[in-house]
Design a protein around this motif. Structure first.
Motif, PDB file in Angstrom:
ATOM      1  N   LEU A   1       0.812  -1.214   0.000  1.00  0.00           N
ATOM      2  CA  LEU A   1       0.000   0.000   0.000  1.00  0.00           C
ATOM      3  C   LEU A   1       0.849   1.269   0.000  1.00  0.00           C
ATOM      4  CD1 LEU A   1      -2.813  -0.994   2.518  1.00  0.00           C
ATOM      5  CD2 LEU A   1      -3.022  -0.708   0.057  1.00  0.00           C
ATOM      6  N   THR A   2       2.031   1.225   0.658  1.00  0.00           N
ATOM      7  CA  THR A   2       2.812   2.450   0.803  1.00  0.00           C
ATOM      8  C   THR A   2       3.923   2.579  -0.229  1.00  0.00           C
ATOM      9  OG1 THR A   2       4.169   1.325   2.432  1.00  0.00           O
ATOM     10  CG2 THR A   2       2.406   2.717   3.280  1.00  0.00           C
TER      11      THR A   2
ATOM     12  N   LYS B   1       3.508   5.205  -3.023  1.00  0.00           N
ATOM     13  CA  LYS B   1       3.529   6.544  -2.449  1.00  0.00           C
ATOM     14  C   LYS B   1       4.958   6.949  -2.083  1.00  0.00           C
ATOM     15  CE  LYS B   1       0.904   9.896  -0.961  1.00  0.00           C
ATOM     16  NZ  LYS B   1       0.056  10.619  -1.892  1.00  0.00           N
ATOM     17  N   ILE B   2       5.710   6.014  -1.463  1.00  0.00           N
ATOM     18  CA  ILE B   2       7.075   6.330  -1.044  1.00  0.00           C
ATOM     19  C   ILE B   2       7.935   6.633  -2.264  1.00  0.00           C
ATOM     20  CG2 ILE B   2       9.163   5.381   0.024  1.00  0.00           C
ATOM     21  CD1 ILE B   2       7.355   3.843   1.949  1.00  0.00           C
TER      22      ILE B   2
ATOM     23  N   ARG C   1       6.994  10.002  -3.737  1.00  0.00           N
ATOM     24  CA  ARG C   1       7.552  11.067  -2.896  1.00  0.00           C
ATOM     25  C   ARG C   1       9.031  11.250  -3.181  1.00  0.00           C
ATOM     26  NH1 ARG C   1       4.445  14.166   1.034  1.00  0.00           N
ATOM     27  NH2 ARG C   1       2.568  12.953   1.313  1.00  0.00           N
TER      28      ARG C   1
ATOM     29  N   GLU D   1      10.778  14.509  -4.515  1.00  0.00           N
ATOM     30  CA  GLU D   1      11.794  15.086  -3.652  1.00  0.00           C
ATOM     31  C   GLU D   1      13.103  15.302  -4.408  1.00  0.00           C
ATOM     32  OE1 GLU D   1      11.433  13.495   0.539  1.00  0.00           O
ATOM     33  OE2 GLU D   1      13.563  13.320   0.113  1.00  0.00           O
TER      34      GLU D   1
ATOM     35  N   LEU E   1      21.220  15.074   1.363  1.00  0.00           N
ATOM     36  CA  LEU E   1      20.033  14.239   1.195  1.00  0.00           C
ATOM     37  C   LEU E   1      19.881  13.246   2.337  1.00  0.00           C
ATOM     38  CD1 LEU E   1      20.110  13.360  -2.596  1.00  0.00           C
ATOM     39  CD2 LEU E   1      18.894  15.197  -1.459  1.00  0.00           C
TER      40      LEU E   1
END
Lengths: 199, 185
Positions: free
Chosen positions: B28-29, B32-33, B36, B40, B118
């Motif tokens: 699920l993540t 999204k990660i 991002r 970024e 970073l």
């Protein structure tokens, strides 16, 4: 219900994990330089503590004594990894600031300690009350330390500058010993006000 | 024997449930990660090279990647309206607490356009101040012919000499690689 409140309050005052049991101090020393780190760390610990206490309490009759520790670790690390992934996905800046300390919740002795000493022996409702109390107690104390450290160390609270920019940050508060000193002061205050010390 | 079987079963069931739930959360993540991280990266590239309108990654040859105690992980061409204006280098070096990854932007005229940290594992509150603007802004506009040494041309972060030196090492590595890239046709 009275028992519920008793164990909830026990975690905040009677057996506060930082000020009374004095466990899980490593993350407190490392993270409490800024208030928003403290709140995030507190929320992470609270979530993992409540979830794993509930699960461990539900499993308490199923878990053989010989392998209880590995099973606790699997349960705790599962919840910690969930927190870590969710934070990375939805709160990336906080996840950056916390760095290695979120994965390290796995070995935080508050959670392991409560699993072993409480959740594995009591029914789910009481385990929930205990975990909630311990988690809130942890969050309150770490935030109280963070407020003082960030104020004296950076002249700010929640990254909002409160002192003029000519203020020279107090190095001692930024470094871990500052947290040690504050923990000592808070223990003394707590003992004073709860009448532990007989004069 | 029966005891062992029961212990194994309990441990196995718990591990299985844990694995399944972690797989679900990861599934699920994950998107999204990654999303991002891509956003970024673009934002960070923009911070170290504010003029650029587009970035294009170019391969870094294996043998050229180690420079002055730092390694060049990736190289991006910074384009201003389609014309090459400089480069952004992704540099890895050893800090006080472990590996440190930075972006260093260098314009073709031979001046740094900015740096960005970073990833790092420096001491919170001390070494971690290398990410603060006050320290990073010193690098904007620095010439590639500068020595990049603490207390000479760069103000070190208080109480974090090792972290400062790591950043400087990364800068020297990026500059050395920049010179190499520029000398090629």
């Amino acid at each position: 219900m009275r028992e519920f409140w008793f164990y909830f309050k026990n975690g905040i005052i009677g057996e506060n994990p930082i000020l009374r049991l004095m466990i899980g101090l490593c993350s407190v020393l490392a993270v409490s330089v800024r208030v928003n780190n403290c709140i995030a760390m507190g929320a992470g610990v609270l979530f993992v503590l409540v979830c794993s206490s509930l699960v461990i309490s539900l499993l308490r009759n199923f878990v053989p004594r010989e392998v209880r520790i590995p099973i606790f670790i699997v349960v705790i690390s599962t919840f910690t990894t969930i927190v870590d992934l969710v934070m990375q996905a939805y709160l990336p800046s906080l996840s950056k600031a916390m760095g290695v300390f979120i994965p390290l919740i796995v070995v935080n002795c508050i959670i392991m300690g409560r699993a072993e000493a409480f959740a594995s022996r009591k029914p789910p409702l009481l385990a929930f009350a205990d975990a909630l109390g311990m988690g809130v107690g942890y969050t309150l104390v770490i935030t109280a330390i963070g407020i003082v450290r960030e104020f004296f160390g950076y002249g700010a609270i929640l990254s909002v500058p409160l002192l003029p920019s000519s203020y020279q940050g107090m190095m001692f508060m930024i470094l871990p010993p500052g947290a040690f000193l504050l923990i000592g002061i808070y223990i003394a205050l707590l003992n004073h006000f709860t009448g532990r010390v007989k004069r | 024997m029966k005891g062992i079987a029961r212990i194994g079963l309990a441990l196995g069931v718990v591990c299985l449930v844990a694995a399944v739930s972690l797989a679900a959360v990861n599934y699920l993540t994950k998107g999204k990660i990654e999303e991002r991280k891509a956003i970024e990266l673009q934002e960070n590239l923009k911070v170290v090279f504010p003029n650029a309108t587009e970035f294009k990654e170019r391969p870094v040859p294996e043998e050229a990647s180690r420079m002055e105690g730092a390694s060049i992980l990736a190289c991006y061409d910074a384009l201003v309206e389609g014309k090459p204006a400089g480069y952004v280098f992704r540099v890895s070096t050893m800090g006080y607490g472990g590996e440190m990854i930075l972006l260093v932007g260098i314009a073709r005229e031979g001046a740094l356009t900015g740096i960005q940290v970073l990833e790092h594992q420096e001491t919170p509150g001390l070494g971690s101040n290398i990410t603060e603007g006050a320290f990073r802004d010193q690098f904007v506009g620095k010439s590639i012919d500068d020595p990049f040494e603490a207390k000479k041309d760069v103000q070190a972060v208080t109480g974090a000499t090792i972290s400062t030196n790591a950043v400087l090492r990364a800068c020297r590595g990026a500059v050395a690689y920049f010179k190499e890239v520029e000398s090629q046709p």
